[in-house]
Scaffold this motif. Sequence first.
Motif, PDB file in Angstrom:
ATOM      1  N   ILE A 184       2.457  -2.384  -1.779  1.00  0.00           N
ATOM      2  CA  ILE A 184       3.249  -1.180  -1.518  1.00  0.00           C
ATOM      3  C   ILE A 184       3.494  -1.000  -0.031  1.00  0.00           C
ATOM      4  O   ILE A 184       4.605  -0.692   0.406  1.00  0.00           O
ATOM      5  N   GLU A 185       2.444  -1.207   0.771  1.00  0.00           N
ATOM      6  CA  GLU A 185       2.638  -1.085   2.221  1.00  0.00           C
ATOM      7  C   GLU A 185       3.524  -2.192   2.774  1.00  0.00           C
ATOM      8  O   GLU A 185       4.087  -2.056   3.865  1.00  0.00           O
ATOM      9  N   SER A 186       3.663  -3.271   2.011  1.00  0.00           N
ATOM     10  CA  SER A 186       4.573  -4.346   2.429  1.00  0.00           C
ATOM     11  C   SER A 186       6.015  -4.062   2.024  1.00  0.00           C
ATOM     12  O   SER A 186       6.908  -4.841   2.349  1.00  0.00           O
ATOM     13  N   GLY A 187       6.228  -2.983   1.276  1.00  0.00           N
ATOM     14  CA  GLY A 187       7.579  -2.593   0.895  1.00  0.00           C
ATOM     15  C   GLY A 187       7.903  -2.727  -0.579  1.00  0.00           C
ATOM     16  O   GLY A 187       8.981  -2.336  -1.018  1.00  0.00           O
TER      17      GLY A 187
ATOM     18  N   VAL B  85       5.622  -0.812  -6.934  1.00  0.00           N
ATOM     19  CA  VAL B  85       4.592  -1.203  -7.911  1.00  0.00           C
ATOM     20  C   VAL B  85       4.403  -0.033  -8.890  1.00  0.00           C
ATOM     21  O   VAL B  85       3.656   0.906  -8.598  1.00  0.00           O
ATOM     22  N   PRO B  86       5.047  -0.071 -10.045  1.00  0.00           N
ATOM     23  CA  PRO B  86       4.933   1.053 -10.975  1.00  0.00           C
ATOM     24  C   PRO B  86       3.666   1.038 -11.819  1.00  0.00           C
ATOM     25  O   PRO B  86       3.278   2.077 -12.367  1.00  0.00           O
ATOM     26  N   TYR B  87       2.998  -0.133 -11.940  1.00  0.00           N
ATOM     27  CA  TYR B  87       1.850  -0.237 -12.848  1.00  0.00           C
ATOM     28  C   TYR B  87       0.810  -1.184 -12.280  1.00  0.00           C
ATOM     29  O   TYR B  87       1.131  -2.265 -11.783  1.00  0.00           O
TER      30      TYR B  87
ATOM     31  N   ASP C 279      -8.760   4.510  -3.805  1.00  0.00           N
ATOM     32  CA  ASP C 279      -7.614   3.647  -4.097  1.00  0.00           C
ATOM     33  C   ASP C 279      -6.790   4.194  -5.255  1.00  0.00           C
ATOM     34  O   ASP C 279      -5.555   4.163  -5.224  1.00  0.00           O
ATOM     35  N   ARG C 280      -7.462   4.683  -6.288  1.00  0.00           N
ATOM     36  CA  ARG C 280      -6.728   5.257  -7.429  1.00  0.00           C
ATOM     37  C   ARG C 280      -5.878   6.435  -6.972  1.00  0.00           C
ATOM     38  O   ARG C 280      -4.696   6.529  -7.321  1.00  0.00           O
ATOM     39  N   ALA C 281      -6.466   7.350  -6.203  1.00  0.00           N
ATOM     40  CA  ALA C 281      -5.730   8.527  -5.743  1.00  0.00           C
ATOM     41  C   ALA C 281      -4.536   8.141  -4.872  1.00  0.00           C
ATOM     42  O   ALA C 281      -3.441   8.707  -4.998  1.00  0.00           O
TER      43      ALA C 281
ATOM     44  N   ALA D 158      -0.685   8.855  -6.100  1.00  0.00           N
ATOM     45  CA  ALA D 158       0.140   9.725  -5.260  1.00  0.00           C
ATOM     46  C   ALA D 158       1.493   9.095  -4.961  1.00  0.00           C
ATOM     47  O   ALA D 158       2.445   9.804  -4.586  1.00  0.00           O
ATOM     48  N   ARG D 159       1.602   7.802  -5.143  1.00  0.00           N
ATOM     49  CA  ARG D 159       2.861   7.088  -4.910  1.00  0.00           C
ATOM     50  C   ARG D 159       3.534   6.674  -6.221  1.00  0.00           C
ATOM     51  O   ARG D 159       4.350   5.756  -6.247  1.00  0.00           O
TER      52      ARG D 159
END
Length: 525
Positions: free
Chosen positions: A364-367, A370-372, A386-388, A392-393
């Motif tokens: 995700i931080e690489s762009g 990731v929905p799942y 990590d879960r939170a 949150a995203r």
Amino acid sequence: MTTITDTPRRTTTLIATADRPAPKPEPQAAASGCHGGAETMRAAARAAGLNETLEQYAQDYPKGPHDQPQSMCPAFGSLRVGLRMRRTATILSGSACCVYGLTFTSHFYGAKRTVGYVPFNSETLVTGKLFEDIRDAVHDMADPALYDTIVVTNLCVPTASGVPLRLLPDTINGVRIIGIDVPGFGVPTHAEAKDVLAGAMLKFARSEAEHGPVQAPRGGRSERPTVTLLGEMFPVDPVTIDGLLAPMGLAAGPVVPTREWRELYAALDCVAVAAIHPFYTASIRELEAAGRPVVGSAPVGREGTAAWLEAVGKAAGVDPERIEAAKAAALGAVEAALASKPIAGKITLSGYEGSELLVARLLIESGAEVPYVGTACPRTKWAEADRAWLEARGVTVRFRASLEDDLAAMHYHRPDLAVGTTPVVQKAKAAGIPALYFTNLISARPLMGAAGAGSLAQVVNAAIAGKSRMDGMKAFFEGVGEGDTAGIWEGEPISRPGYRERYAKQREALQRQRAKAEAPTGEMI
């Protein structure tokens, strides 16, 4: 007689001569065999006196709503831990087919160690002779010139039968004896079985350290206070973590599971523990008993690195100024690495290693979108950060994910790339979706700090870019090997729907005749 199996090229036979009595399990405990089902074997194990062990496993490794995820035999995890340790011997007690599969898989993954095997039959199992054979094998192998430790592992049937490894001596000729039960009906995944053995070893080592001086690490004690790292990881990652900790005056300590016994003492001799893989519950229990604080998550991506350095620094009692200095030294390089190697595309992610949430954060931080994220491992408090962050995203995080969960997510989201286990990858490619096997192609790469920030981009972007090739292959092979065309044919299979209709009518007529014959007299059909 105890057969010691090595690589497929060699077999050595040791004759057991000692004659020592042992408690005899009830014959009913072994009656069902390994085909009796998990509940039957679990009940047998409790009846044989292993209720406390099973209750502890249920607490440490809670299962999901579907009982447990699909996985390879969990004992493979503990077997790998033992086979990687210096001066450590391994003995398995279980059905021959299970032992064959485990030794084959261990050699396939590069183990070059002998695996001891204590065979049994119904008589030796139910009379207690199997325990005597195990004890004799341990005495035969306990050579301090060769080994520091011998690990004896009960697989499903000996566990269900109550073979009492806890009655083995703690040491023989100065060689430590570690007996563990790793049944498929008690330990959900092979990843958690690594913790079963690591936790048992830490408990033994902690007791030794409490009773007197112990060996220093092979390279000597660290000049800086250390942070013990929980969970197997790519070899570069501990080096990267050591560099991240240096500005705070800390150093990376041993990685648990360790590679030799004396590292266990060093793991206990730390100022804090980093639960990189958050499911090492038994190991954490021993480290907390030694008074060590535990921190979850890991230094992945910019936000992950900043939060982790903050948490570790506070747990270790580091001055805030030094924590800020460590963050300042690390975050610029992480940001640069992320910016230089962006990832674009939708990715579903699943696996059974325990690092799935960390990889998702890095993607995700690489762009990437990731929905799942699905992991076969359980939800623990050390995974909460990590879960939170992921939820949150907008990420759906599934702990104890089943294969069906992972496949449903893939089919629903139709990602540009599916990262997952072997069956997920197979289904994705059959559907024309680019896919990568998590264990060999994703988790076997750096994840931490700046080294991890750019490590996934090349393989992920290359896989996503191969979508057109996947489309071409799918179109070319469309319909081949499916339905009536499955198998090998010399010519074009000929469809004959008339045959199906004829036989379907015959089956229906036969069913009506049977129903009429079975109906009570006078009842209408």
